[in-house]
Design an enzyme around this catalytic site. Sequence first.
Site, PDB file in Angstrom:
ATOM      1  N   GLU A 307       0.836  -1.201   0.000  1.00 58.16           N
ATOM      2  CA  GLU A 307       0.000   0.000   0.000  1.00 58.16           C
ATOM      3  C   GLU A 307       0.872   1.253   0.000  1.00 58.16           C
ATOM      4  OE1 GLU A 307      -3.308   2.378   2.734  1.00 58.16           O
ATOM      5  OE2 GLU A 307      -2.893   0.260   3.115  1.00 58.16           O
ATOM      6  N   LYS A 440      -8.379 -15.748  15.719  1.00 56.48           N
ATOM      7  CA  LYS A 440      -8.627 -15.301  14.346  1.00 56.48           C
ATOM      8  C   LYS A 440     -10.059 -14.829  14.104  1.00 56.48           C
ATOM      9  CE  LYS A 440      -5.036 -18.302  12.388  1.00 56.48           C
ATOM     10  NZ  LYS A 440      -4.585 -18.971  13.626  1.00 56.48           N
ATOM     11  N   ASP A 516       1.617 -14.789  12.475  1.00 55.75           N
ATOM     12  CA  ASP A 516       0.481 -15.372  11.765  1.00 55.75           C
ATOM     13  C   ASP A 516      -0.386 -14.232  11.237  1.00 55.75           C
ATOM     14  OD1 ASP A 516      -1.809 -16.637  10.893  1.00 55.75           O
ATOM     15  OD2 ASP A 516      -1.871 -18.057  12.562  1.00 55.75           O
ATOM     16  N   HIS A 615      -3.345   9.509  -1.678  1.00 46.89           N
ATOM     17  CA  HIS A 615      -3.455   8.200  -2.313  1.00 46.89           C
ATOM     18  C   HIS A 615      -3.642   8.288  -3.821  1.00 46.89           C
ATOM     19  CE1 HIS A 615      -3.420   5.313   1.025  1.00 46.89           C
ATOM     20  NE2 HIS A 615      -3.820   6.350   1.742  1.00 46.89           N
TER      21      HIS A 615
END
Length: 618
Positions: A307, A440, A516, A615
Amino acid sequence: MTSTTPTTLGMKLDTFLSNMDSLSSTELYGLIVVITVIISFSLLGYGGNQDMEEKELRLPSPKRSSLQKQQKSGKQPKWFVLKILNYLAVGSFLASVGLFSWNAKLYLAKEDSSALIRFLIGWSIFLCYFFGFFGISFVDHDDFVVDVNGATTTVDNSNNDKNSSIISKPRKMLHEPAPSAPLCSDPPMKKSSSSAVPKKEDIRAMNDASIAQLVLTKKMKDHELEKCLDASRAVVVRRMIMAEKLSSLGLGQNCLQNLPSNPSLDYSRVYGANCEVVVGYVPLPVGMVGPLTLNGESVYIPMATTEGCLVASTQRGVKAISSGKQGAICTILKDGITRAPCLRLPSATEAAQLAVWVSDPNNFQILKKAFESTTSFGKLLSAKTTVAGKNAYLRMVCFSGDAMGMNMVSKGSLAVIDLLRTHFPRIKLIALSGNMCTDKKAAATNWLEGRGKSVVVEAVIPKSVVEKTLKTTVKALVHTNIQKNLVGSAMAGALGGFNAHAANIVTAIFLATGQDPAQNVESSQCITLMEETEDGQGDLWISCTMPCLEVGTVGGGTSLPAQRACLECMGVAGGNRETPGANAKKLATMVAGATMAGELSLLAALAANTLVQAHMKH
């Protein structure tokens, strides 16, 4: 009726010259003195506002060499003497002018003009001083680097060997805030004069060590390397720069050795450990932000991302935080990974009996002994049962040292279940993970009880830094944070999402350091708070509270060479032998500190309405 003759510019000029002719030589000389002093003060004030880099570049090389020789010999110029001399000269000059003005008629009326001559001679000397020496005390000190003990070292410009050290002596451990890459939407920065900055052609002709020296001595910004060099060479030079910066923190010059800059991967390290049915790998660019002043120490933080503007924006936040008096202060509130197996019993009554049995302190010690028999580092900290009909969800909290700890707590949980079967023979294990862990997934139990490392970080940003670096105001930032992060998230029914983009920074660091990536779901749960300080200074107080940061420095992806190299750059690779768990805790504080920097910069862009412009350029 009388007509008026219009006054033209030429007539006004003739009148002015006639008036000048009527002045005596003494009055004319005095007028010249006053005008000269005003111009001198104006020039001095203008020069004092120039960028520190421009002042350094204007310093003649002979003087710079002389200063470096003095530094090496241990003799330092006494700059304060010149500053005092400046003040004395200004005071004496003003006093003489005042004295003459007060008794002007007396001095001019005397036939003996010796007093007047003395005044004129004195003023002439002052003028020479003003033109020749005034402002000499305002010499740039960027060529000097002070170490922790107060000793002064110099930057060695003579060594251009690629394989040799670029800095002659170690720098101080606490780095000054780095000049951040400007956020893409910021107004263009003032450019140095062409005579001060080497041309692109000249830079390309230099060897890599010399170009790195330009950046280290602040004659060039590191994010401008690609404008002068091809992208591959820019990476090589930047690695040399970062190696020196990391070396100055005592981390060694080879931290980046195993972080590949060319495509490479040892697949033998992957097989049986990280991935199956391997067909290749996806390279991700890694950027480095820092130095971030965190708990009184300078740290650098790698971020793997695709990004655009994310690293540059986070660097801007890092600069703002490190410009404060203390930088960022981070505290670990809790440290324990969890596993909650789903256990089923024949009746709700027996499930409740199991919960009561586990809550007894003596029985917990029995469970603790069984759990810890399976691990060298793991320690069972608590066990709490939640009953839903016949189901009992036993949420166990385990200290896992420097490992993230999922395998450790899972293995220990199986031992606990085997022990429970001796007291509740009809118990059934439905699932080792019953989703009350919670892994998660965003969950209220993690938000309230914590999972992994529960962290809170805070900083005070001076009002002037908010305006200069973040291009906004304290009030605008506080207002934007309340309306967006608090009210907006509440209206959306967010769970742990009271932040601007914590997941951006958390995920980028997770990818770089072998964590992770899927655990960014709960690890990114964060509430960002901002207030204007109440001490009358009007500074910005900011904090980020992250109750479930799940990180480790051993096991999993942390063993891969590139990811371990990133951990080495942070000073937390592997397990801490002296204090097990210390490395993982420090990694958690770095993630929280970088997250706060990212929050600060993005909210500033939103408050100033510059986000879209940033951006659209990337």
